[in-house]
Design a protein around this motif. Structure first.
Motif, short mmCIF file in Angstrom:
data_model
loop_
_atom_site.label_atom_id
_atom_site.label_comp_id
_atom_site.label_asym_id
_atom_site.label_seq_id
_atom_site.Cartn_x
_atom_site.Cartn_y
_atom_site.Cartn_z
N MET A 44 7.87 0.56 -2.26
CA MET A 44 8.13 -0.41 -1.20
C MET A 44 6.84 -1.01 -0.65
SD MET A 44 11.47 -0.74 -0.59
CE MET A 44 11.43 -0.99 -2.36
N GLY A 45 5.77 -0.23 -0.64
CA GLY A 45 4.50 -0.74 -0.13
C GLY A 45 4.03 -1.95 -0.90
N ASP A 81 5.70 -0.10 7.82
CA ASP A 81 6.00 1.00 6.90
C ASP A 81 5.48 0.71 5.50
OD1 ASP A 81 7.75 -1.08 6.63
OD2 ASP A 81 9.55 0.08 7.05
N LEU A 82 4.22 0.32 5.41
CA LEU A 82 3.62 0.08 4.10
C LEU A 82 3.24 1.38 3.40
CD1 LEU A 82 1.30 -2.98 4.84
CD2 LEU A 82 3.64 -2.97 3.94
N GLY A 83 2.93 2.42 4.17
CA GLY A 83 2.47 3.66 3.58
C GLY A 83 1.08 3.51 3.00
N ILE A 122 -3.16 -2.24 -0.53
CA ILE A 122 -2.87 -3.58 -1.03
C ILE A 122 -3.06 -4.61 0.08
CG2 ILE A 122 -1.09 -5.08 -2.00
CD1 ILE A 122 0.11 -2.55 -3.31
N LEU A 123 -2.57 -4.29 1.28
CA LEU A 123 -2.70 -5.20 2.42
C LEU A 123 -4.15 -5.54 2.71
CD1 LEU A 123 -1.62 -6.68 4.98
CD2 LEU A 123 -1.83 -4.46 6.16
N SER A 148 3.85 8.57 -0.08
CA SER A 148 3.09 7.46 0.48
C SER A 148 3.25 7.33 1.99
CB SER A 148 3.49 6.15 -0.21
OG SER A 148 2.70 5.07 0.23
N GLY A 149 4.35 7.87 2.56
CA GLY A 149 4.57 7.79 4.00
C GLY A 149 6.02 7.56 4.35
#
Length: 342
Positions: A202-203, A235-237, A243-244, A276-277
């Protein structure tokens, strides 16, 4: 007067206020680093009900009623509810608020729903269409996994890029009545699709949308990242965070010193095996209600950019081989005295 700013933003001259907030969370979240900040927690993932879905609705009910109580208003003082979750036809929200007899707007922005709800609530108050409205978002590990991935009994292995859906609900009363926390502006996100098809990453799906709306917020308001004490994604983890920051650096924007992610903060990834979170609508909603707003209310953080992120997939689109676009919505949240100074 309220004003349109740049391509995608609004600035509220008479800023709406958050006068009450409540967070309700489940058993996994109790063992995480945010546990002491939640208003209510339950060791029972069904919250005393007969299913995960009913348990999520109970979280919604508790969070909304507690936020109203903490705001010092009555249920009859609430003009509208803006609410959403991850389940088909928004059943968690529907059954959670159906007996409250408050007009409702049901929202779906995937895990960005908290930002969408707060944006629409702030616009409604700033425009004078209501005195008090509720914004709410929820998710549940059991119900979300059953809908989007595998039955829990299957016990499938999760890749390191996977995030753990938070069992939680966050609710907020947005009002024209002053408090220590206001919503000074918003930047509404666009749908961004980088062609990712991995539903267990999802991240990677959401980070491009987060980068897009953060960059646009800085452009629209003609500010630098240091304008904010924190830029907080939903909630990118760990995978999405990298990546962000890389995407923004490609546009000469560096947020590495003041960025945090609710999905990283809500769990201890190593101890709790969440990889990842955290993710889910309830991830950013509970961290905002329980933790972030306390920092802003006390004045420790004067100004934050709150950016929940969502992956716009369904079981149908995924099974038909479609990509997973992302969306993110940015909300400028300020300490009251800082807002008055501006």
């Amino acid at each position: 007067m309220n004003e349109k700013v740049g391509k995608q933003s609004l600035k509220f001259e008479n800023a709406p206020y958050i006068i009450g907030a409540a967070s309700v969370a489940g058993p996994k979240e109790i063992d995480g680093p945010m546990a002491r900040y939640f208003d209510r927690v339950s060791e029972d993932p069904t919250f005393g009900k007969d299913s995960w879905e009913e348990g999520e609705s109970e979280m919604v009910r508790q969070a909304v009623m507690l936020a109203i109580q903490k705001a010092g208003v009555n249920k009859d003082d609430i003009r509208y509810v803006f609410a959403g979750d991850l389940l088909g036809q928004l059943i968690a929200s529907t059954f959670g608020i159906k007996d409250m007899e408050i007009p409702v707007f049901g929202l779906y922005g995937a895990c960005s729903t908290c930002g969408e709800a707060l944006s629409l609530a702030a616009m409604t108050i700033a425009a004078g269409y209501a005195d008090n409205v509720v914004a709410e978002a929820s998710s549940h590990y059991g119900s979300a996994e059953k809908q989007f991935r595998f039955p829990l009994e299957y016990g499938n292995q999760r890749p390191l890029s996977a995030t753990w859906t938070v069992t939680g609900s966050g609710a907020f009363v947005v009002s024209d009545r002053e408090s220590e926390v206001c919503i000074k502006g918003i930047t509404t996100g666009r749908i961004v699709d980088y062609g990712v098809k991995d539903s267990l990453n999802m991240g990677a799906c959401m980070a491009p949308a987060a980068a897009d709306v953060i960059y646009q917020n800085l452009q629209d308001f003609d500010i630098e990242p240091t304008y904010y004490d924190r830029i907080i994604t939903g909630d990118l983890g760990k995978v999405g965070k990298k990546i962000l920051t890389d995407l923004l650096k490609m546009n000469q924007v560096d947020i590495s010193d003041n960025h945090m992610d609710c999905g990283i903060e809500i769990f201890d990834n190593e101890e709790q095996d969440t990889h990842s979170g955290g993710s889910g609508c309830g991830c950013s909603a509970t961290v905002l209600a329980g933790y972030i707003l306390k920092k802003v209310s006390s004045g420790e953080w004067k100004r934050v950019l709150f950016v929940p992120t969502g992956a716009l997939l369904s079981t149908v689109s995924f099974n038909e081989g479609q990509t997973i676009p992302g969306v993110a919505h940015a909300v400028v949240i300020e300490h009251h005295e800082m807002s008055k100074g501006k």
